[in-house]
Motif scaffolding. Structure first.
Motif: not given
Length: 372
Positions: A135-136, A138-146, A162-168
Motif C-alpha cells: 500500500v505504501q 502503490i498508494g490510494f485508492p487501491c484494490i485487492l483481488k485474488p 490507511q485506516a481501512e487497511v489497518d482494519r482489514y
C-alpha cells in the motif's frame, strides 16, 4: 492445412451460456457438437451429444477427444491440468497458454508489463505485512483481488485510506494489490489468429458501466483515429506474443487524463462482443469457429452504429415501458433456464441501431436507465 468442414464433430469442454451460444452457431454452420458438461440446454438436439462428466477427469476428457474432430473451450474458469495425459490432445488447437495466462492475475500483469504495455502498478500480497508494505508503494485508492480469477473475492476489496487497511485482515491465499483508476472510458477489442498465426482485429467496442451488472456495449465511429490505432497495435502485440489459435479479447481503459491502460485479457468470446451479431454479417461465435476450423477470416465492417443495453430484473419493467416508445428497439432475453439464478440478475439485452454516435447517445441517455 486441414479445413474442418460441415458434418465434422466439434467437442466443447464445459457448459454454460457461452457454450450454448457456440453450439447454436456450430449447428448453423453444419457441424455436429459434443459437449462435456454436467448438463446442456441443447442436449436433446439431434446433432448435439452430451457427455455427462467432469472436466478434471482424464477418462471423461479422453472420451471427448476420441469422439471429436476438434476440441475447443470458451470458459476461462476451466482447468486443463490433465491434458498431457490425453491422446489426441493436438485437437485442442487453441492450446492452453492463453488459458493459463488469463486465470492468474499476477501472471497476466507480469506478461503485459514484460511487453512494455501500460498497466497499473501492482504487487503480490499473501499476508497483512505484505499489504501494509505494498500500500505504501502503490498508494490510494487501491484494490485487492485474488490472484486466481475463479476463486475468492468476487469484486475485490477497495481501500481509500490507511485506516481501512489497518482494519482489514488478509484471508488465507494469494492476492494482487493494484491501483484503482479513475476510468473515463473502457474498450474491448477482439482478436483472432488462424492456423498460419495471421492476426485479425475487429471493431472496437466501447463499454460504459454503471454498476456490476448494468452496462452498455457500443460500436460507433467516435473519430478518434489515434486511439483506435493504438488499441489495434496493442492487440497485435499481445496476440503475437501468445501461442494460440482462435479468438481472444482485450479490455482497455482511458482515464480523465486520456492515458490508455491495458486492463485484462480474455480467451474466446465475451459478452460485450455479442453486439457484432446485430451490426455485421458475423457473430463472434462464427469468428471463433472460423479461426479454429481453418476457414478464411473476414474483414469486419459494421453496417451501422449500434449498442446493446443490459436488461436486469430491476429494470425490466422500465425497459418494457421504453420499448413502447421505440418500436425499432429489439429485446433479446436469455433462455428461461437462466432466469431463475438468484445470484445473477442479468436477463438479456436491448439492441439499438443508429446512424451515428451522437444519435445513439441521445436515445440511450434520454431513457435515464442507461448512459453512454
Amino acid at each position: 492445412m486441414n479445413v474442418l468442414g460441415p458434418a465434422s464433430t466439434i467437442g466443447i469442454i464445459g457448459g454454460g451460456q457461452s457454450a450454448f451460444n457456440l453450439t447454436q452457431q456450430a449447428l448453423k454452420m453444419g457441424f455436429k457438437v459434443m459437449i462435456l458438461a454436467d448438463h446442456s440446454a441443447l442436449a436433446n438436439h439431434e446433432d448435439v451429444q452430451l457427455l455427462a462428466g467432469s472436466l478434471q477427469n482424464p477418462a471423461d476428457l479422453q472420451r471427448l477427444f476420441s469422439q471429436s474432430d476438434l476440441v475447443v473451450y470458451d470458459n476461462e474458469d476451466i482447468h486443463l491440468d490433465e491434458l498431457t495425459q490425453i491422446a489426441g490432445s493436438q485437437k485442442l488447437v487453441q492450446g492452453t497458454e492463453i488459458l493459463d495466462l488469463v486465470q492468474d492475475r499476477y501472471l497476466e500483469k507480469s506478461f503485459l508489463n514484460d511487453h512494455n504495455l501500460n498497466i497499473v502498478p501492482f504487487a503480490a500480497v499473501v499476508d497483512n505485512a505484505d499489504l501494509q508494505q505494498t500500500v505504501q508503494e502503490i498508494g490510494f485508492p487501491c484494490i485487492l483481488k485474488p490472484i486466481q480469477k475463479d476463486v475468492g473475492i468476487i469484486d475485490g476489496v477497495i481501500f481509500q485510506n490507511q485506516a481501512e487497511v489497518d482494519r482489514y485482515q488478509v484471508p488465507q491465499g494469494s492476492f494482487i494489490l493494484e491501483s484503482l483508476l479513475d476510468i473515463k472510458h473502457e474498450y474491448v477489442i477482439l482478436v483472432s489468429k488462424d492456423w498460419q498465426q495471421q492476426i485479425m482485429t475487429y471493431p472496437i467496442i466501447q463499454l460504459t458501466s454503471q454498476d456490476r451488472w448494468l452496462h452498455t456495449a457500443l460500436v460507433a465511429d467516435t473519430s478518434d483515429s489515434i486511439l483506435q490505432t493504438e488499441i489495434n497495435e496493442i492487440a497485435h502485440t499481445i496476440a503475437q506474443s501468445i501461442e494460440f489459435q482462435g479468438l481472444m479479447a482485450i479490455k482497455l481503459c482511458t482515464t480523465a487524463a486520456d492515458t490508455l491502460y491495458v486492463e485484462r485479457i480474455y480467451c474466446g468470446t465475451v459478452f460485450a462482443a455479442s453486439i457484432y451479431q446485430a451490426l455485421t454479417p458475423y457473430s463472434q461465435e462464427e469468428l471463433f469457429l472460423r479461426s479454429v476450423c481453418n476457414w478464411p477470416l473476414p474483414h469486419l465492417q459494421p453496417l451501422s452504429a449500434g449498442c446493446n443495453l443490459v436488461v436486469t430484473r430491476d429494470n425490466l419493467a422500465l425497459v418494457v415501458a421504453e420499448l413502447q416508445k421505440h418500436p425499432q428497439w429489439q429485446l433479446n432475453l436469455i433462455p428461461e433456464r437462466l432466469e431463475h439464478d438468484a445470484l445473477n440478475p442479468y436477463l438479456g439485452v436491448v439492441t439499438i441501431l443508429g446512424s451515428d454516435y451522437q444519435k445513439l447517445q441521445h436515445y440511450i441517455n434520454a431513457t435515464k436507465i442507461w448512459k453512454v
